[in-house]
Design an enzyme around this catalytic site. Structure first.
Site, PDB file in Angstrom:
ATOM      1  N   GLU A 389      32.081 -18.448 -69.890  1.00 29.91           N
ATOM      2  CA  GLU A 389      30.809 -17.789 -70.275  1.00 29.91           C
ATOM      3  C   GLU A 389      29.749 -17.981 -69.190  1.00 29.91           C
ATOM      4  O   GLU A 389      28.576 -18.212 -69.500  1.00 29.91           O
ATOM      5  CB  GLU A 389      30.290 -18.352 -71.595  1.00 29.91           C
ATOM      6  CG  GLU A 389      31.262 -18.278 -72.730  1.00 29.91           C
ATOM      7  CD  GLU A 389      31.406 -16.881 -73.274  1.00 29.91           C
ATOM      8  OE1 GLU A 389      30.558 -16.021 -72.959  1.00 29.91           O
ATOM      9  OE2 GLU A 389      32.392 -16.649 -73.979  1.00 29.91           O
ATOM     10  N   GLY A 390      30.176 -17.877 -67.936  1.00 27.56           N
ATOM     11  CA  GLY A 390      29.278 -18.108 -66.813  1.00 27.56           C
ATOM     12  C   GLY A 390      29.348 -19.556 -66.424  1.00 27.56           C
ATOM     13  O   GLY A 390      29.009 -20.439 -67.220  1.00 27.56           O
TER      14      GLY A 390
HETATM   15  C1  LIG Z   1      39.622 -22.114 -71.678  1.00 26.82           C
HETATM   16  C2  LIG Z   1      39.013 -20.838 -71.207  1.00 26.82           C
HETATM   17  C3  LIG Z   1      38.765 -19.805 -72.116  1.00 26.82           C
HETATM   18  C4  LIG Z   1      38.239 -18.580 -71.673  1.00 26.82           C
HETATM   19  N1  LIG Z   1      38.046 -17.551 -72.576  1.00 26.82           N
HETATM   20  C5  LIG Z   1      37.713 -16.313 -72.104  1.00 26.82           C
HETATM   21  C6  LIG Z   1      37.695 -15.180 -72.998  1.00 26.82           C
HETATM   22  O1  LIG Z   1      37.885 -15.302 -74.210  1.00 26.82           O
HETATM   23  N2  LIG Z   1      37.469 -13.944 -72.459  1.00 26.82           N
HETATM   24  C7  LIG Z   1      37.235 -13.765 -71.124  1.00 26.82           C
HETATM   25  O2  LIG Z   1      37.054 -12.628 -70.700  1.00 26.82           O
HETATM   26  N3  LIG Z   1      37.226 -14.832 -70.261  1.00 26.82           N
HETATM   27  C8  LIG Z   1      37.468 -16.090 -70.717  1.00 26.82           C
HETATM   28  N4  LIG Z   1      37.488 -17.164 -69.857  1.00 26.82           N
HETATM   29  C9  LIG Z   1      37.248 -16.930 -68.426  1.00 26.82           C
HETATM   30  C10 LIG Z   1      35.981 -17.571 -67.889  1.00 26.82           C
HETATM   31  O3  LIG Z   1      34.851 -16.869 -68.354  1.00 26.82           O
HETATM   32  C11 LIG Z   1      36.099 -17.619 -66.355  1.00 26.82           C
HETATM   33  O4  LIG Z   1      37.032 -18.629 -66.058  1.00 26.82           O
HETATM   34  C12 LIG Z   1      34.774 -17.880 -65.680  1.00 26.82           C
HETATM   35  O5  LIG Z   1      33.929 -16.764 -65.765  1.00 26.82           O
HETATM   36  C13 LIG Z   1      34.960 -18.246 -64.196  1.00 26.82           C
HETATM   37  O6  LIG Z   1      35.798 -17.328 -63.557  1.00 26.82           O
HETATM   38  P1  LIG Z   1      36.998 -17.861 -62.655  1.00 26.82           P
HETATM   39  O7  LIG Z   1      37.787 -18.836 -63.436  1.00 26.82           O
HETATM   40  O8  LIG Z   1      37.705 -16.662 -62.132  1.00 26.82           O
HETATM   41  O9  LIG Z   1      36.302 -18.656 -61.474  1.00 26.82           O
HETATM   42  P2  LIG Z   1      35.649 -18.017 -60.161  1.00 26.82           P
HETATM   43  O10 LIG Z   1      34.731 -16.909 -60.513  1.00 26.82           O
HETATM   44  O11 LIG Z   1      36.725 -17.737 -59.163  1.00 26.82           O
HETATM   45  O12 LIG Z   1      34.781 -19.250 -59.653  1.00 26.82           O
HETATM   46  C14 LIG Z   1      35.350 -20.351 -58.926  1.00 26.82           C
HETATM   47  C15 LIG Z   1      34.194 -21.238 -58.436  1.00 26.82           C
HETATM   48  O13 LIG Z   1      33.369 -20.491 -57.552  1.00 26.82           O
HETATM   49  C16 LIG Z   1      32.025 -20.555 -57.993  1.00 26.82           C
HETATM   50  N5  LIG Z   1      31.339 -19.310 -57.656  1.00 26.82           N
HETATM   51  C17 LIG Z   1      31.687 -18.034 -57.946  1.00 26.82           C
HETATM   52  N6  LIG Z   1      30.781 -17.160 -57.483  1.00 26.82           N
HETATM   53  C18 LIG Z   1      29.814 -17.905 -56.897  1.00 26.82           C
HETATM   54  C19 LIG Z   1      28.579 -17.614 -56.241  1.00 26.82           C
HETATM   55  N7  LIG Z   1      28.139 -16.348 -56.136  1.00 26.82           N
HETATM   56  N8  LIG Z   1      27.855 -18.633 -55.728  1.00 26.82           N
HETATM   57  C20 LIG Z   1      28.271 -19.918 -55.874  1.00 26.82           C
HETATM   58  N9  LIG Z   1      29.412 -20.260 -56.475  1.00 26.82           N
HETATM   59  C21 LIG Z   1      30.169 -19.281 -56.990  1.00 26.82           C
HETATM   60  C22 LIG Z   1      32.118 -20.757 -59.496  1.00 26.82           C
HETATM   61  O14 LIG Z   1      30.913 -21.314 -60.001  1.00 26.82           O
HETATM   62  C23 LIG Z   1      33.295 -21.698 -59.574  1.00 26.82           C
HETATM   63  O15 LIG Z   1      32.862 -23.008 -59.339  1.00 26.82           O
HETATM   64  C24 LIG Z   1      37.950 -18.410 -70.289  1.00 26.82           C
HETATM   65  C25 LIG Z   1      38.161 -19.466 -69.393  1.00 26.82           C
HETATM   66  C26 LIG Z   1      38.680 -20.662 -69.829  1.00 26.82           C
HETATM   67  C27 LIG Z   1      38.930 -21.771 -68.832  1.00 26.82           C
END
Ligand SMILES: Cc1cc2nc3c(=O)[nH]c(=O)nc-3n(C[C@H](O)[C@H](O)[C@H](O)COP(=O)(O)OP(=O)(O)OC[C@H]3O[C@@H](n4cnc5c(N)ncnc54)[C@H](O)[C@@H]3O)c2cc1C
Length: 410
Positions: A389-390
């Site tokens: 959720e962000g």
């Molecule tokens: C248990 C679990 C349940 C979930 N449930 C749902 C769900 O029901 N539906 C759904 O759609 N999603 C769901 N999610 C997904 C979740 O919302 C994402 O994991 C989350 O948005 C982060 O995306 P990512 O994992 O691809 O990480 P990334 O976006 O790849 O980020 C990796 C790292 O890079 C950092 N980063 C990224 N962009 C920037 C920037 N511009 N500046 C600085 N740092 C940055 C991030 O903060 C993070 O530390 C779930 C995730 C988990 C772990």
């Protein structure tokens, strides 16, 4: 645990005597008399969910966490209490206030973040988009069954290569006659494999749209993410689409663009801001109990200044987070909450809950790493809550943009 009462100071006994008699005593578990700020209805909702969590969740949640299973046996009771879509009006939903919804999230997450995630996804990410953006027919068809827990929903926004930047999503919805072909995949979908209905975001010719994808639709499958070390008592799935055709009538007609999913995320993030406080409460209480009972060097470790400092910081951060959530809830109930404020509360409260969990874990020494106590389970869960959720970073950038007027995203 037994809540100890804080004795009034000499100064407060001589001043404002009348007010002091009317005000409840602050206690170790409610240092700022936040209970006093709640209405009777709000207290009733909180206490009902609190009893349910103490009686029905706590005895079984450790086993579910260890086995990596979601306690599906609790869904009917959760629905019966009116917790599914509880902040939505009509269509069989309870129509309670944002503060009531928040308090329910707090109490559920005192049990486990997985349980609160289940309720958040059902109410805020699956029911809310139908309620806010769906046709009358879609609302009538799905919402009453979802409020009853007969239909479980999930939300597919995140993709393997687009998490923090959902606006970049690759999933295209291509119109073909009376249906759309949606390729996916969608990643990390909470409730995915137990859901009968997925709300899936895809890029159509006129922008990002939401689609209702029913379980059993040819080409649509869900497979679970295994080997998780966090949110183990929660179902997390990947949604696959192979030549999957979705009837055009299953598109949510009343929103277009990234503001649709962001509106849902705001709802869910609001619940997380409260929920994280529940996890923090469980960790703080556990550490406080332990500190009073565990004797080292001839006295309870709670008598040592270093332990008291840890507990004082936990209690202070908890009070601040609870007041923040409550104020946000009051704003939301007046229709005045802004998504920047939701970001601030989600970021602060999850960050502080995680700090509390880590500090509380240390207070328990070796015992802190076991499932016999709730702390390590909460600490591991909060790592997911910190990310979904962000992420903490993304909310930092949202705040940075609000403060400076400059976007760090692009
Ligand atoms: C248990 C679990 C349940 C979930 N449930 C749902 C769900 O029901 N539906 C759904 O759609 N999603 C769901 N999610 C997904 C979740 O919302 C994402 O994991 C989350 O948005 C982060 O995306 P990512 O994992 O691809 O990480 P990334 O976006 O790849 O980020 C990796 C790292 O890079 C950092 N980063 C990224 N962009 C920037 C920037 N511009 N500046 C600085 N740092 C940055 C991030 O903060 C993070 O530390 C779930 C995730 C988990 C772990």
């Amino acid at each position: 645990m037994a809540d100890s009462v804080i004795e009034p100071t000499a100064q407060t006994t001589t001043q404002h005597t009348q007010k002091r008699h009317a005000a409840p005593q602050p206690s170790a578990l409610d240092l700022y008399n936040i209970d006093h700020l709640l209405s009777e209805e709000e207290r009733m909702v909180r206490d009902t969910v609190r009893s349910f969590v103490r009686e029905r969740v706590l005895p079984i949640i450790g086993e579910h966490f260890e086995a990596g299973t979601f306690p599906r046996e609790l869904i009917a009771e959760i629905a019966q209490m009116g917790l599914l879509g509880m902040h939505l009006e009509g269509y069989g939903c309870a129509g309670l206030s944002a503060v009531c919804y928040g308090l329910a999230c707090q109490e559920l997450e005192y049990g486990d973040s997985g349980l609160r995630s289940f309720v958040s996804v059902q109410g805020s990410l699956a029911m809310f988009p139908i309620w806010a953006y769906g046709s009358e027919e879609q609302k009538q068809r799905w919402l009453p069954k979802m409020a009853q827990g007969e239909v479980i929903g999930c939300f597919g926004l995140t993709e393997p290569d687009y998490g923090s930047n959902p606006a970049g999503m690759l999933t295209r919805a291509v119109k073909d006659g009376d249906s759309y072909v949606v390729p996916g995949p969608k990643m990390w979908s909470t409730n995915g494999s137990i859901a009968a209905l997925a709300v899936v975001c895809a890029r159509a010719e006129d922008g990002i749209r939401g689609f209702l994808v029913e379980k059993g639709t040819p080409g649509f499958t869900a497979s679970d993410v295994h080997h998780k070390l966090s949110l183990r008592a929660s179902v997390t799935s990947e949604l696959h689409f192979e030549d999957c055709r979705i009837p055009a009538s299953n598109m949510l007609p009343n929103v277009r663009g990234i503001k649709g999913p962001l509106g849902c995320l705001d709802e869910a993030r609001y619940g997380i801001a409260w929920g994280a406080n529940g996890a923090a409460m469980a960790c703080y209480e556990s550490a406080l109990d332990y500190a009073k009972a565990r004797v080292q060097f001839g006295k309870p470790i709670g008598g040592f200044q270093l332990t008291q400092r840890k507990l004082a910081i936990m209690a202070t951060e908890l009070v601040k987070a609870q007041l923040l959530a409550l104020h946000l809830g009051r704003l939301k109930d007046e229709g005045l909450a802004h998504s920047t404020q939701v970001s601030l509360a989600k970021r602060n409260n999850v960050r502080e809950a995680l700090n509390t969990a880590r500090e509380a874990r240390g207070v328990l020494g070796g015992n802190g790493i076991t499932l016999e106590y709730p702390i390590s389970r909460h600490m591991n869960n909060l790592e997911s809550v910190f990310t979904y959720e962000g992420t903490d970073d993304i909310h930092t950038l949202i705040l940075g943009q609000a403060i400076t007027g400059l976007s760090a995203f692009s």
